[in-house]
Design an enzyme around this catalytic site. Sequence first.
Site, PDB file in Angstrom:
ATOM      1  N   ARG A  45      -6.375 -10.683  15.378  1.00  0.00           N
ATOM      2  CA  ARG A  45      -6.145 -10.186  14.009  1.00  0.00           C
ATOM      3  C   ARG A  45      -4.726 -10.545  13.555  1.00  0.00           C
ATOM      4  O   ARG A  45      -4.507 -10.967  12.425  1.00  0.00           O
ATOM      5  CB  ARG A  45      -6.354  -8.666  13.945  1.00  0.00           C
ATOM      6  CG  ARG A  45      -7.800  -8.251  14.241  1.00  0.00           C
ATOM      7  CD  ARG A  45      -8.042  -6.785  13.933  1.00  0.00           C
ATOM      8  NE  ARG A  45      -7.368  -5.862  14.820  1.00  0.00           N
ATOM      9  CZ  ARG A  45      -7.850  -5.363  15.955  1.00  0.00           C
ATOM     10  NH1 ARG A  45      -9.055  -5.744  16.369  1.00  0.00           N
ATOM     11  NH2 ARG A  45      -7.161  -4.516  16.695  1.00  0.00           N
ATOM     12  N   LYS A 135      -3.293   1.071  -1.776  1.00  0.00           N
ATOM     13  CA  LYS A 135      -4.647   0.845  -2.310  1.00  0.00           C
ATOM     14  C   LYS A 135      -5.616   1.910  -1.831  1.00  0.00           C
ATOM     15  O   LYS A 135      -5.547   2.347  -0.675  1.00  0.00           O
ATOM     16  CB  LYS A 135      -5.174  -0.524  -1.852  1.00  0.00           C
ATOM     17  CG  LYS A 135      -6.524  -0.869  -2.461  1.00  0.00           C
ATOM     18  CD  LYS A 135      -7.181  -2.062  -1.790  1.00  0.00           C
ATOM     19  CE  LYS A 135      -8.219  -1.593  -0.789  1.00  0.00           C
ATOM     20  NZ  LYS A 135      -9.021  -2.699  -0.242  1.00  0.00           N
ATOM     21  N   LYS A 218      -7.845  -1.924 -10.248  1.00  0.00           N
ATOM     22  CA  LYS A 218      -8.571  -2.977  -9.521  1.00  0.00           C
ATOM     23  C   LYS A 218     -10.074  -2.717  -9.653  1.00  0.00           C
ATOM     24  O   LYS A 218     -10.692  -2.083  -8.806  1.00  0.00           O
ATOM     25  CB  LYS A 218      -8.135  -2.974  -8.049  1.00  0.00           C
ATOM     26  CG  LYS A 218      -8.897  -3.964  -7.173  1.00  0.00           C
ATOM     27  CD  LYS A 218      -8.197  -4.163  -5.837  1.00  0.00           C
ATOM     28  CE  LYS A 218      -9.027  -5.003  -4.896  1.00  0.00           C
ATOM     29  NZ  LYS A 218      -8.278  -5.468  -3.739  1.00  0.00           N
TER      30      LYS A 218
END
Length: 342
Positions: A45, A135, A218
Amino acid sequence: MMSHLAATIQQLATKGKGILAADESAGTIGKRLAAVSVESTEESRRAYRNLLITTPHLNEYIAGVILYEETLSQQTLDGMLFPEKLKNLGILAGIKVDKGLIPLENTNQEQVTQGLDGLAERLIAYRKLGASFAKWRAVYAISEGTPSSLSIKTNAEILARYAAICQNNDIVPIVEPEVLIDGDYTLERSAEVSEKVLQAVFKALFKHKVKLEYIVLKPSMIISGKQCKTPASVAEVAKATLTILRRTVPAAVPTINFLSGGQTPEQATAHLNAMNTLSPALPWNLSYSYARALQEYPMKIWHGDSNNISQAQAAFALRAKLNSLASVGKYNESMEKEKMQA
Ligand code: 13P
């Protein structure tokens, strides 16, 4: 002096730049890596996100990168923390702060997003690690009886509480209500649902005294469902999306950065471009905050092999560049063909 929130939003709303969502949770990135036959380990990752963030010219197209908690304290190959590396490039680091979806009880399999408990304390820690925006994603599935008004109200309320907590801790919130693309529903149905969802979100933001000048919205685009038998054209999507956004999103919001939601990379770019070419002039900056539409090609090309890094980075930079052009209405489809021939 400009406040921290003002400086952050000014940078995120830079004309011609967008946001890279590289904040897939361990589960989601695991699925994406498995699809290209790469085992998901802390190192794989890290290596993959290192590839994205060290892509040459990234800062010409990307104003901010949303990271997952794990990545905030990982290092790039040259031994820098990811947020520090981004800062050196003039890119802001963001952080996904929701803790995923849980069932909304007594509904038809609808979901609500969790993670408000302890959020203020986590934000303080993330700020120390270099994050300046956050977010939170809420999801709404379209079916005959969904989304229910209970799910619309509950998710709006939680999004607003999250946004208020962020702003009070000097973090710009990305408010992400995602109407899912799955289903055979029409463009009209998507418009009807999205209008209700956005109305509820802005009502809740107002109630919770969130300063609209310091948020990024968003949303998903107004699009026919993936299995719809009469898919909407690019022009229809652009027109319907702008109609609903104009009805629901106050002009005080500086920037709207769409998610890609399972559209192909080319569709996501074409739709954004079409909206930025429609007149009259828009009250907000209209740009992107894509994960899959930016990452699909580089991830496939990389395939876990370090020999493929520069090719994968070139594919990623190209996608970022095309979306940057789309965010100012200067993309056209022939640019895709040039890429195929290259
Ligand atoms: P997609 O662009 O792949 O929809 O992802 C955006 C995102 O950040 C979802 O939360």
